[in-house]
Design a protein around this motif. Structure first.
Motif, PDB file in Angstrom:
ATOM      1  N   ASN A  88     -98.377  -1.461 -22.076  1.00 45.73           N
ATOM      2  CA  ASN A  88     -99.312  -2.464 -21.562  1.00 45.73           C
ATOM      3  C   ASN A  88    -100.720  -2.202 -22.062  1.00 45.73           C
ATOM      4  O   ASN A  88    -101.081  -1.068 -22.352  1.00 45.73           O
ATOM      5  CB  ASN A  88     -99.345  -2.438 -20.028  1.00 45.73           C
ATOM      6  CG  ASN A  88     -98.069  -2.927 -19.410  1.00 45.73           C
ATOM      7  OD1 ASN A  88     -97.575  -3.982 -19.749  1.00 45.73           O
ATOM      8  ND2 ASN A  88     -97.526  -2.150 -18.493  1.00 45.73           N
ATOM      9  N   SER A 108     -97.075  -6.082 -21.638  1.00 44.63           N
ATOM     10  CA  SER A 108     -97.985  -7.147 -21.229  1.00 44.63           C
ATOM     11  C   SER A 108     -99.436  -6.816 -21.526  1.00 44.63           C
ATOM     12  O   SER A 108     -99.798  -5.652 -21.718  1.00 44.63           O
ATOM     13  CB  SER A 108     -97.812  -7.431 -19.732  1.00 44.63           C
ATOM     14  OG  SER A 108     -96.511  -7.913 -19.470  1.00 44.63           O
ATOM     15  N   SER A 125     -92.354  -9.073 -17.565  1.00 48.19           N
ATOM     16  CA  SER A 125     -92.464  -8.459 -18.878  1.00 48.19           C
ATOM     17  C   SER A 125     -92.935  -9.493 -19.902  1.00 48.19           C
ATOM     18  O   SER A 125     -92.615 -10.670 -19.793  1.00 48.19           O
ATOM     19  CB  SER A 125     -91.103  -7.893 -19.302  1.00 48.19           C
ATOM     20  OG  SER A 125     -91.202  -7.308 -20.572  1.00 48.19           O
ATOM     21  N   VAL A 127     -96.033 -10.639 -20.692  1.00 41.50           N
ATOM     22  CA  VAL A 127     -96.984 -11.614 -20.157  1.00 41.50           C
ATOM     23  C   VAL A 127     -98.376 -11.351 -20.730  1.00 41.50           C
ATOM     24  O   VAL A 127     -98.803 -10.208 -20.844  1.00 41.50           O
ATOM     25  CB  VAL A 127     -97.040 -11.534 -18.613  1.00 41.50           C
ATOM     26  CG1 VAL A 127     -98.069 -12.492 -18.054  1.00 41.50           C
ATOM     27  CG2 VAL A 127     -95.671 -11.795 -18.015  1.00 41.50           C
ATOM     28  N   GLY A 142     -91.259 -13.815 -17.047  1.00 40.43           N
ATOM     29  CA  GLY A 142     -91.701 -13.131 -18.254  1.00 40.43           C
ATOM     30  C   GLY A 142     -92.028 -14.094 -19.361  1.00 40.43           C
ATOM     31  O   GLY A 142     -91.787 -15.299 -19.258  1.00 40.43           O
TER      32      GLY A 142
END
Length: 161
Positions: A88, A108, A125, A127, A142
């Motif tokens: 992330n 993300s 997930s 995003v 997602g």
């Protein structure tokens, strides 16, 4: 300082105490305490406390506290708090953070005040959430792109929006 791994640097009270990681730079009161942080940079009081964060850069007071993401960047107060998701990029106050332990938001990007901050366990997930409180209701959806003030604030399980 009691960093269990090798080639690590720690500055601060109780920094890295009982941390079994290696090759980490940990700066801040109780930062990296009770966790495993390998090849990571942690900066801020209580950053990654009771957590992990291998191959990550985590900066900000309580950033990633109680979470264990790998290959991530979390910058901002409480960014990534209680999130175990990997890969992330989160920049801003309480981005990708939860109020319950066990969230796994992964792969993300969240930028902005409380972007992808939820109140329940989330497994979203893929995003992209950019903006003030963008994607705050998302739980399992997602592959969403949410841009703007409170964008996607009513999406919970939808995908590909």
């Amino acid at each position: 300082m009691n960093i269990g791994g090798s080639n690590s640097l720690g500055i601060g009270h109780s920094v890295g105490a009982n941390n079994s990681g290696a090759e980490a730079v940990i700066i801040g009161n109780a930062a990296g305490q009770f966790g495993t942080t390998t090849e990571s940079v942690l900066v801020g009081n209580w950053t990654a406390r009771s957590a992990g964060g291998n191959y990550s850069v985590i900066m900000g007071h309580r950033a990633n506290q109680g979470g264990a993401p790998h290959n991530s960047v979390h910058i901002g107060h409480s960014s990534g708090r209680k999130n175990d998701g990997d890969s992330n990029v989160a920049v801003g106050y309480q981005t990708i953070s939860e109020t319950t332990t066990g969230s796994t938001i992964s792969n993300s990007v969240a930028v902005g005040y409380q972007a992808l901050k939820g109140t329940t366990t989330s497994t979203a997930s893929g995003v992209v959430a950019v903006g003030y409180q963008a994607g705050t209701a998302l739980t399992t959806g997602g592959s969403n792109i949410l841009i703007g003030y409170q964008a996607g604030s009513t999406l919970t399980t939808e995908s590909n929006k």
